[in-house]
Design a protein around this motif. Sequence first.
Motif, PDB file in Angstrom:
ATOM      1  N   ASP A 368       0.836  -1.207   0.000  1.00 16.53           N
ATOM      2  CA  ASP A 368       0.000   0.000   0.000  1.00 16.53           C
ATOM      3  C   ASP A 368       0.868   1.252   0.000  1.00 16.53           C
ATOM      4  O   ASP A 368       1.824   1.360   0.782  1.00 16.53           O
ATOM      5  CB  ASP A 368      -0.893   0.026   1.241  1.00 16.53           C
ATOM      6  N   ALA A 370       1.590   4.737   1.237  1.00 18.70           N
ATOM      7  CA  ALA A 370       1.171   5.364   2.484  1.00 18.70           C
ATOM      8  C   ALA A 370       2.050   6.569   2.818  1.00 18.70           C
ATOM      9  O   ALA A 370       3.236   6.603   2.487  1.00 18.70           O
ATOM     10  CB  ALA A 370       1.224   4.350   3.626  1.00 18.70           C
ATOM     11  N   TYR A 396      -6.363   5.387   8.023  1.00 19.45           N
ATOM     12  CA  TYR A 396      -5.125   5.447   8.812  1.00 19.45           C
ATOM     13  C   TYR A 396      -4.788   4.058   9.354  1.00 19.45           C
ATOM     14  O   TYR A 396      -5.679   3.300   9.738  1.00 19.45           O
ATOM     15  CB  TYR A 396      -5.267   6.444   9.964  1.00 19.45           C
ATOM     16  N   ARG A 397      -3.483   3.749   9.355  1.00 15.41           N
ATOM     17  CA  ARG A 397      -3.035   2.465   9.895  1.00 15.41           C
ATOM     18  C   ARG A 397      -1.632   2.617  10.474  1.00 15.41           C
ATOM     19  O   ARG A 397      -0.696   2.998   9.770  1.00 15.41           O
ATOM     20  CB  ARG A 397      -3.008   1.401   8.796  1.00 15.41           C
ATOM     21  N   TRP A 400       0.247   5.686   9.636  1.00 14.37           N
ATOM     22  CA  TRP A 400       0.315   6.000   8.209  1.00 14.37           C
ATOM     23  C   TRP A 400      -1.056   6.414   7.698  1.00 14.37           C
ATOM     24  O   TRP A 400      -2.085   5.890   8.139  1.00 14.37           O
ATOM     25  CB  TRP A 400       0.768   4.782   7.400  1.00 14.37           C
ATOM     26  N   TYR A 401      -1.086   7.337   6.720  1.00 19.71           N
ATOM     27  CA  TYR A 401      -2.285   7.614   5.943  1.00 19.71           C
ATOM     28  C   TYR A 401      -2.222   6.743   4.696  1.00 19.71           C
ATOM     29  O   TYR A 401      -1.235   6.757   3.949  1.00 19.71           O
ATOM     30  CB  TYR A 401      -2.360   9.092   5.538  1.00 19.71           C
ATOM     31  N   LEU A 402      -3.280   5.974   4.445  1.00 16.99           N
ATOM     32  CA  LEU A 402      -3.324   5.061   3.306  1.00 16.99           C
ATOM     33  C   LEU A 402      -3.974   5.751   2.110  1.00 16.99           C
ATOM     34  O   LEU A 402      -5.107   6.222   2.197  1.00 16.99           O
ATOM     35  CB  LEU A 402      -4.121   3.805   3.661  1.00 16.99           C
ATOM     36  N   THR A 403      -3.272   5.792   0.997  1.00 17.55           N
ATOM     37  CA  THR A 403      -3.821   6.432  -0.202  1.00 17.55           C
ATOM     38  C   THR A 403      -4.873   5.584  -0.887  1.00 17.55           C
ATOM     39  O   THR A 403      -5.662   6.088  -1.684  1.00 17.55           O
ATOM     40  CB  THR A 403      -2.699   6.720  -1.211  1.00 17.55           C
ATOM     41  N   ARG A 406      -1.855   0.910  -4.750  1.00 14.46           N
ATOM     42  CA  ARG A 406      -0.810  -0.102  -4.549  1.00 14.46           C
ATOM     43  C   ARG A 406       0.366   0.181  -5.482  1.00 14.46           C
ATOM     44  O   ARG A 406       0.194   0.676  -6.597  1.00 14.46           O
ATOM     45  CB  ARG A 406      -1.364  -1.488  -4.868  1.00 14.46           C
TER      46      ARG A 406
END
Length: 530
Positions: A368, A370, A396-397, A400-403, A406
Motif C-alpha cells: 500500500d 502510504a 489510517y493504519r 500512516w495515511y493510506l492512499t 498499490r
Amino acid sequence: MSETFVWDPPAHYNFARDTIGRLAAERPNARAMLWTDGSGAVIDRSFAELAEHSARAAAVLRAAGVGRGDTVLILLSREIEWWELMLACLRLGAIASPGTVQLTPKDIAYRRAAAEARCIVAGADVAPRADEALGDAAVTRIYIGGARAGWTDYSAAKADAAPLDEIADTAFDDPALCYFTSGTTGQPKMTIHGAGYPLAHEITGHFWLDLGPGDLHWNMSDTGWAKAAWSSLFAPWLMGAAIFVNHAPGFDPVAAMDLLEAYPVTTLCAPPTAYRMFVRADLEGRTFPHLRHCVSAGEPLNPEVIDLWKRATRLDIHDGYGQTETVLLCCNRAGAARQGAMGRPAPGIDLAVIGDAGEILPPDEEGDIALRVGEGLPPGLFLGYRGDPDRTASVYRDGWYLTGDRATVDAEGFFWFVGRADDVILSSGYRIGPFEVESVLFEHEAVAESAVVASPDPTRGEVVKAFIVLAAGHSPSDELAKALQDHVKATTAPYKYPRRIEFVDSLPKTVSGKIRRKELRDDEFRKADA
C-alpha cells in the motif's frame, strides 16, 4: 525553496491575504492571469486587479448572507468568475465547494444538503438544474451571465459593490475547502481541507510544476476537481507565476496546440487523455516556442505516449501523483525522471510502500502507498471526511495515511504504480465510484443486478464497463444497451455512463454475497494484454 523543504506552518494563514495580497502589494502590475475563450476574447489581469475583483466578489457574497464558516457551492466551468469567487470565499473565511458543471439535479440536491450549503453559484448551463434540485429551499442563488428570476445577477451586484477590504484571519486548520470525491460504496464523501492547505502547494509548484515569476502555466483540469486547486489556483500563484486559462466547450487537441503556439505558455499540465490525443494529432511542423516543462497527473501515463511527445517536442512529460486529500506526494522531477514510473517522493513528503502491519516493504515488493503521519498533519493532508469519522479513521493504519493505491518501490527509490486497492475508476482524469453507477442502473426496470468496473481504453486510460444481469422478461440487445446508457446519462453526471455493457447470466460473488468487482476488472485488463 530548500531541496529538503521544512514544514513549519504558521498558526494563522489566509491565501487571499498572505499570498495574493502580498503579490498585489509587491508586484501590482505583474500578470496574474491570461484568460481566453472560444470566441477569441482575452482578459489580461494583474495581481492588483485580481485582488480588487476578488474583494468585490467577497462583497457580493457578504451581501448575499455568506459569512465565516458557511459553505458555497461553486458550479462553474472556466469562467473567470470561478477564480474571483474562490478567492472571495477564502477572504470571508467561508468554505468553497467547487463542482463540475455536469452535475445533475440529484447530484446538486445531495451536495447542497450534505454540505448544508448557504449559497450556490451557477451559470446558464447549470442554473436550471439547480432550480430543479433546490425547489423552495432557503439557499441564496448567484447567477453568472446576466439576470435570472430568483437569482442575484453577479455582474450587476459586483459592479455596484465596494471592495470588501476585510479578510478573515483564519486559523491554519479552519475548514476552507470541501471537495466531493467518489468512493466505492455510498455517496461521494466530503473531503475537507483547512485554510493552510494552499501553502503546502509550494511543494507542488516548486518541485513538480517547476514554476517561478515570469512563467505562464496552463492547467487543463476541470475546475470541479481538486486538481484545479493544485495547478489552476494555489501552486502557480504561490510561486509568483501567472495562470493561462482557455474557457471553451470540450477539448479540441488541434485548437489547444494552436493556443500553445500563439500564447507564451511556458509550462503545461494536462491529463493523460489530452497527451494521447495530442500525439494522435498531426504534430509535424508544430513549434511551441515558449513551452519548456510538461507534467501529467490523474492516472498513469503510457510510456509510448511519453516517447511520441518527446520525439515531437523534445520535452519530457513528468508524471505526478497525489490525491484530493493531499498535495503532490510523488513525481518525476526535471533531470531525474524514470519513464513509466510515478517518480520519487517529493521533498517534505515521507512516502513509502507498506505491508499489512504498517512495516516498510523491501524493494520490488507490492504493498500500500502510504504517507507517514507524525505529530500533526503532514503538509497538505486533509482534515477529514466531513460528518464521517469512521471513514476518516479507516484511511489510517499504524501511523500512516493510506492512499488506497498499490505500488512497488525499486532500489533507487522510484515508485511504480500497480493499481488501486479500491474499485474507483479513473477515466480521463475523472474519479467514478462504481456504486453510484450501479445504483442508477438498478433504477431501470430491465436491470436485476449489475457490477461496474474499469476497463482499459487506449485514449481515456480507463472507461466504465457495466456487467448486467437482466430482470425477467428482458433480453439482451444493442437497443437495450443504448437505452441503459441514456438512462445513466440522464440520471447522473454524463461522464459516469458505462461506455461498455456486457450482459451476463450471473456475477461472481464472495461467500457473504459481495460482488467481486476485482475479478471482473482483472479479466478486463488480462483481455487487453492478450
